[in-house]
Design an enzyme around this catalytic site. Structure first.
Site, PDB file in Angstrom:
ATOM      1  N   GLY A 155       0.814  -1.214   0.000  1.00  0.00           N
ATOM      2  CA  GLY A 155       0.000   0.000   0.000  1.00  0.00           C
ATOM      3  C   GLY A 155       0.843   1.258   0.000  1.00  0.00           C
ATOM      4  N   LEU A 188       3.315   3.886  -2.728  1.00  0.00           N
ATOM      5  CA  LEU A 188       3.019   4.581  -3.989  1.00  0.00           C
ATOM      6  C   LEU A 188       2.735   3.598  -5.131  1.00  0.00           C
ATOM      7  CD1 LEU A 188       2.817   7.083  -5.744  1.00  0.00           C
ATOM      8  CD2 LEU A 188       5.300   7.121  -5.926  1.00  0.00           C
ATOM      9  N   ALA A 189       3.604   2.580  -5.300  1.00  0.00           N
ATOM     10  CA  ALA A 189       3.441   1.670  -6.433  1.00  0.00           C
ATOM     11  C   ALA A 189       2.103   0.940  -6.350  1.00  0.00           C
ATOM     12  CB  ALA A 189       4.598   0.669  -6.481  1.00  0.00           C
ATOM     13  N   TRP A 207       7.769   8.535   3.770  1.00  0.00           N
ATOM     14  CA  TRP A 207       8.926   9.182   4.383  1.00  0.00           C
ATOM     15  C   TRP A 207       9.789   9.932   3.367  1.00  0.00           C
ATOM     16  CZ3 TRP A 207      11.011   4.826   8.149  1.00  0.00           C
ATOM     17  CH2 TRP A 207      10.007   4.548   9.086  1.00  0.00           C
ATOM     18  N   GLU A 262      19.124  18.083  -6.794  1.00  0.00           N
ATOM     19  CA  GLU A 262      19.710  17.037  -5.949  1.00  0.00           C
ATOM     20  C   GLU A 262      20.981  16.520  -6.601  1.00  0.00           C
ATOM     21  OE1 GLU A 262      16.897  14.008  -4.794  1.00  0.00           O
ATOM     22  OE2 GLU A 262      15.986  15.313  -3.298  1.00  0.00           O
ATOM     23  N   HIS A 275      22.380   5.674   2.124  1.00  0.00           N
ATOM     24  CA  HIS A 275      22.237   7.125   2.142  1.00  0.00           C
ATOM     25  C   HIS A 275      23.338   7.686   3.026  1.00  0.00           C
ATOM     26  CE1 HIS A 275      20.675  11.130   2.342  1.00  0.00           C
ATOM     27  NE2 HIS A 275      19.730  10.808   1.474  1.00  0.00           N
ATOM     28  N   ARG A 321      25.863   9.238  -4.723  1.00  0.00           N
ATOM     29  CA  ARG A 321      25.646   8.789  -3.336  1.00  0.00           C
ATOM     30  C   ARG A 321      26.672   7.797  -2.825  1.00  0.00           C
ATOM     31  NH1 ARG A 321      19.200   8.206  -2.426  1.00  0.00           N
ATOM     32  NH2 ARG A 321      18.955  10.438  -2.206  1.00  0.00           N
ATOM     33  N   HIS A 342      19.389   2.282   2.435  1.00  0.00           N
ATOM     34  CA  HIS A 342      18.336   3.226   2.074  1.00  0.00           C
ATOM     35  C   HIS A 342      17.477   2.749   0.909  1.00  0.00           C
ATOM     36  CE1 HIS A 342      16.481   7.144   1.793  1.00  0.00           C
ATOM     37  NE2 HIS A 342      16.864   7.287   0.535  1.00  0.00           N
ATOM     38  N   ARG A 380      21.431   4.273  -7.755  1.00  0.00           N
ATOM     39  CA  ARG A 380      20.250   5.041  -8.172  1.00  0.00           C
ATOM     40  C   ARG A 380      20.505   6.540  -8.143  1.00  0.00           C
ATOM     41  NH1 ARG A 380      15.485   6.931  -4.428  1.00  0.00           N
ATOM     42  NH2 ARG A 380      17.314   7.045  -3.088  1.00  0.00           N
TER      43      ARG A 380
HETATM   44  C1  LIG Z   1      13.463   8.132   4.393  1.00  0.00           C
HETATM   45  C2  LIG Z   1      13.327   7.920   2.905  1.00  0.00           C
HETATM   46  C3  LIG Z   1      13.347   8.996   2.033  1.00  0.00           C
HETATM   47  C4  LIG Z   1      13.222   8.800   0.656  1.00  0.00           C
HETATM   48  N1  LIG Z   1      13.174   9.884  -0.181  1.00  0.00           N
HETATM   49  C5  LIG Z   1      12.952   9.681  -1.502  1.00  0.00           C
HETATM   50  C6  LIG Z   1      12.769  10.791  -2.389  1.00  0.00           C
HETATM   51  O1  LIG Z   1      12.773  11.937  -1.972  1.00  0.00           O
HETATM   52  N2  LIG Z   1      12.569  10.530  -3.701  1.00  0.00           N
HETATM   53  C7  LIG Z   1      12.531   9.260  -4.210  1.00  0.00           C
HETATM   54  O2  LIG Z   1      12.349   9.085  -5.415  1.00  0.00           O
HETATM   55  N3  LIG Z   1      12.676   8.207  -3.382  1.00  0.00           N
HETATM   56  C8  LIG Z   1      12.870   8.377  -2.058  1.00  0.00           C
HETATM   57  N4  LIG Z   1      12.996   7.298  -1.234  1.00  0.00           N
HETATM   58  C9  LIG Z   1      12.782   5.962  -1.796  1.00  0.00           C
HETATM   59  C10 LIG Z   1      11.291   5.780  -2.069  1.00  0.00           C
HETATM   60  O3  LIG Z   1      10.565   6.369  -1.005  1.00  0.00           O
HETATM   61  C11 LIG Z   1      10.904   4.313  -2.197  1.00  0.00           C
HETATM   62  O4  LIG Z   1      11.742   3.667  -3.111  1.00  0.00           O
HETATM   63  C12 LIG Z   1       9.460   4.209  -2.694  1.00  0.00           C
HETATM   64  O5  LIG Z   1       8.609   4.961  -1.870  1.00  0.00           O
HETATM   65  C13 LIG Z   1       9.018   2.773  -2.728  1.00  0.00           C
HETATM   66  O6  LIG Z   1       7.631   2.758  -2.993  1.00  0.00           O
HETATM   67  P1  LIG Z   1       6.907   1.363  -2.999  1.00  0.00           P
HETATM   68  O7  LIG Z   1       5.473   1.629  -3.280  1.00  0.00           O
HETATM   69  O8  LIG Z   1       7.640   0.431  -3.866  1.00  0.00           O
HETATM   70  O9  LIG Z   1       7.107   0.802  -1.502  1.00  0.00           O
HETATM   71  P2  LIG Z   1       6.620   1.407  -0.085  1.00  0.00           P
HETATM   72  O10 LIG Z   1       6.184   2.807  -0.182  1.00  0.00           O
HETATM   73  O11 LIG Z   1       7.690   1.080   0.900  1.00  0.00           O
HETATM   74  O12 LIG Z   1       5.351   0.511   0.235  1.00  0.00           O
HETATM   75  C14 LIG Z   1       5.465  -0.870   0.482  1.00  0.00           C
HETATM   76  C15 LIG Z   1       4.143  -1.393   1.002  1.00  0.00           C
HETATM   77  O13 LIG Z   1       4.176  -2.815   1.053  1.00  0.00           O
HETATM   78  C16 LIG Z   1       3.705  -3.271   2.324  1.00  0.00           C
HETATM   79  N5  LIG Z   1       4.315  -4.578   2.535  1.00  0.00           N
HETATM   80  C17 LIG Z   1       5.641  -4.902   2.580  1.00  0.00           C
HETATM   81  N6  LIG Z   1       5.788  -6.226   2.661  1.00  0.00           N
HETATM   82  C18 LIG Z   1       4.529  -6.768   2.663  1.00  0.00           C
HETATM   83  C19 LIG Z   1       4.030  -8.092   2.699  1.00  0.00           C
HETATM   84  N7  LIG Z   1       4.836  -9.157   2.729  1.00  0.00           N
HETATM   85  N8  LIG Z   1       2.679  -8.265   2.715  1.00  0.00           N
HETATM   86  C20 LIG Z   1       1.829  -7.206   2.674  1.00  0.00           C
HETATM   87  N9  LIG Z   1       2.271  -5.925   2.582  1.00  0.00           N
HETATM   88  C21 LIG Z   1       3.597  -5.724   2.580  1.00  0.00           C
HETATM   89  C22 LIG Z   1       4.098  -2.158   3.276  1.00  0.00           C
HETATM   90  O14 LIG Z   1       3.328  -2.196   4.457  1.00  0.00           O
HETATM   91  C23 LIG Z   1       3.797  -0.944   2.402  1.00  0.00           C
HETATM   92  O15 LIG Z   1       2.419  -0.674   2.425  1.00  0.00           O
HETATM   93  C24 LIG Z   1      13.111   7.485   0.142  1.00  0.00           C
HETATM   94  C25 LIG Z   1      13.111   6.391   1.015  1.00  0.00           C
HETATM   95  C26 LIG Z   1      13.208   6.601   2.390  1.00  0.00           C
HETATM   96  C27 LIG Z   1      13.169   5.407   3.311  1.00  0.00           C
END
Ligand SMILES: Cc1cc2nc3c(=O)[nH]c(=O)nc-3n(C[C@H](O)[C@H](O)[C@H](O)COP(=O)(O)OP(=O)(O)OC[C@H]3O[C@@H](n4cnc5c(N)ncnc54)[C@H](O)[C@@H]3O)c2cc1C
Length: 532
Positions: free
Chosen positions: A18, A20-21, A50, A119, A238, A284, A343, A378
């Site tokens: 849940g 962004l993706a 975050w 950046e 990071h 980085r 990170h 990255r």
């Molecule tokens: C502190 C921080 C700052 C960042 N800043 C940036 C930025 O400024 N710009 C940028 O491009 N990137 C940034 N990144 C990286 C970026 O945020 C992530 O790569 C991106 O948000 C990943 O999105 P996602 O939807 O793939 O995963 P996430 O947003 O991490 O979501 C994963 C979801 O999967 C769920 N989940 C995980 N495992 C399971 C499971 N087995 N069963 C059910 N649910 C599960 C979690 O609860 C969560 O809902 C940052 C990362 C961090 C940690």
């Protein structure tokens, strides 16, 4: 939240994750019915919330998708797929407009154009942001609101996917379990299409910026089902996590250095000047090694924003300001103690340009996937971009197929009991990831880690720990097999890049187990396969 007991009905598409993706994919699939499974309540446990910097997009006058792609390729240390990077950069503007449509309040300038920040390693100002460092939170709250208003999206919170179910090589469903309830019965879901959007692996490390849910469980279940895993050895550290004694460590965004904050040691010396022409704005991996070296040498590392921001710190970077103040550091007046922290994972489940994995019925998007866009390192703020671009492509790919009857309910696999996590073993695994698979690696220690993770993976009766060890094993085995230094993967025993190894790693869990067996003297060695 829906009742998971009735999930076996009408589960045409299941999205696990849940962040962004996952949410963007669900919205793009509407009005097709989808079920979103999230380990944590929406808005929590996702790295997206975050994110502080923002999303890279060549939307400013004078910038171009080609320049953005060229920067992405330059940072990726020879492993970026140039076509993929260009595709990503070209779709950025359309996806930013989608996000605006869902209500994300990106900052605009006085002329009404999107405001863009700078950046590290970007040749132009191209980071679209929200109120300084609030991008992640703002994106999540807008998408959650949009999801809650979309009747075709059913959200199941508080359940973790612990196994993929397969029939004749195709993914036909998954097994879930209620988070934190070791005695709960597993729930089996049949599904025609499963999308893994489970985020990264940072929390496998003891020092990380990632939430606890980013423990590589999604990658593990795909690998256990036989999916090809790409580039698992490439983990980005990071350089400026705030050393405030918290797990996970709060982040001091790279945008601070973009605004002129410098890195100094306890003598007040700007140590990055001697290490790279771009100093604090170098890629980085180079900055992370610079910070690590100062700490190892006992001089400490600090981010100094006194001159660059001073009294404007709180207003410009409210999240970082709050983290510092909570740790008793006033960043307007004091340098911030920092250290490198796990990170971002460049590696992940290998996907094609549509986000489809090597297994029929399984797609992967966001950080859990590996598209080829990041190579060995990255470029800042490209990950949120990749998450939206691929989530949209996955939705299009799945949307192109008619809604079919639910898949045959697969039999529950034989899995170990989900007993309470033995904390000592999790702690050991995380500590070993940081000490053996961190910023600086060595072949002997990598071999030690491979052997240790293989033992946990083979013997533990705890599913969560087993899945953590599965991913850790893949990272360690591929890091051991890559006998060179490239991007974020730095080995003191092979400190140079080797042109002959300028290939992405394509591996499987079977390969990683074979490496472990050979290092334990149990079977002949076989190296990780490299794609040509
Ligand atoms: C502190 C921080 C700052 C960042 N800043 C940036 C930025 O400024 N710009 C940028 O491009 N990137 C940034 N990144 C990286 C970026 O945020 C992530 O790569 C991106 O948000 C990943 O999105 P996602 O939807 O793939 O995963 P996430 O947003 O991490 O979501 C994963 C979801 O999967 C769920 N989940 C995980 N495992 C399971 C499971 N087995 N069963 C059910 N649910 C599960 C979690 O609860 C969560 O809902 C940052 C990362 C961090 C940690």
């Amino acid at each position: 939240m829906s009742n998971p007991d009735d999930l076996t009905r009408n589960t045409d598409v299941v999205i696990v994750g849940g962040g962004l993706a996952g949410l963007f994919c669900a919205l793009k699939l509407a009005p097709r019915p989808v079920t979103v499974i999230s380990a944590a309540p929406l808005g929590q446990g996702a790295s997206t919330a975050w994110a502080q910097g923002g999303i890279a997009a060549a939307v400013a006058d004078g910038d171009s998708a080609e320049a953005h792609a060229a920067d992405t390729v330059a940072v990726g240390a020879g492993l970026v797929d140039e076509k993929i990077a260009l595709g990503l950069a070209r779709e950025a503007s359309a996806r930013i407009h989608d996000l605006l449509h869902y209500g994300v309040p990106f900052d605009h300038d006085l002329e009404g154009k999107l405001a863009v920040g700078r950046e590290a390693a970007h040749s132009a100002r191209r980071i679209v942001h929200v109120r300084g460092d609030m991008a992640g939170r703002a994106i999540m709250s807008a998408l959650i609101e949009a999801v809650r208003k979309t009747p075709s999206i059913r959200v199941i919170e508080g359940y973790v996917a612990e196994e993929l179910l397969t029939l004749d090589g195709a993914v036909t469903g998954l097994q879930l379990r209620k988070v934190g309830d070791g005695t709960a019965k597993p729930v089996i879901i049949a599904s025609r299409a499963v999308v893994l959007a489970t985020g990264g692996i940072g929390h496998l490390y003891a020092v990380t910026t990632n939430p606890a849910e980013a423990s590589g469980l999604g990658l593990a279940i795909a690998a256990r089902a036989g999916a090809i895993i790409a580039d698992p050895e490439f983990v980005q550290f990071h350089p400026t996590a705030i050393m405030a004694g918290r797990d996970p460590a709060p982040l001091a965004t790279e945008a601070l250095r973009g605004e002129g904050a410098t890195l100094i040691n306890d003598k007040g010396e700007r140590f990055m000047l001697a290490r790279h022409p771009l100093a604090e704005l170098a890629p980085r991996d180079i900055v992370a090694r610079g910070v690590f070296a100062e700490i190892e040498a006992g001089r400490g590392a600090f981010l100094d924003a006194r001159q660059a921001l001073g009294a404007h710190f709180a207003e410009r970077f409210p999240t970082v300001y709050a983290s510092c103040m909570a740790a008793g550091i006033d960043p307007a007046k004091q340098p911030i103690p920092v250290a490198p922290a796990a990170h971002y994972h460049m590696g992940g489940i290998s996907v094609d340009a549509r986000g489809h994995t090597s297994l029929k019925g399984l797609w992967a998007g966001g950080e859990v996937s590996s598209t080829g866009a990041h190579g060995a390192n990255r470029l800042a703020s490209n990950s949120l971009l990749e998450a939206v671009v691929y989530a949209a492509r996955i939705a299009e790919d799945i949307g192109g197929n008619p809604i079919a009857a639910p898949a045959r309910l697969p039999a529950a696999p034989t899995t170990p009991q989900n007993c309470a996590m033995p904390p000592l073993t999790e702690k050991t695994l995380r500590a070993m990831m940081t000490s053996h698979l961190g910023v600086i690696r060595h072949g002997d220690r990598l071999a030690e880690a491979v052997r240790a993770f293989a033992v946990i993976e083979r013997n533990t009766g705890n599913i969560v720990l087993r899945n953590m060890a599965t991913t850790a094993l893949l990272v360690a085995a591929s890091a051991w097999a890559r006998r060179e230094s490239r991007g974020a993967h730095y080995r003191v025993d092979y400190p140079s890049e080797r042109p002959a190894l300028a290939h992405r790693t394509m591996t499987t869990l079977a390969s990683a187990r074979q490496i472990a067996a050979s290092l334990s003297g149990r079977a002949p060695a076989r190296t990780v396969e490299h794609a040509s």
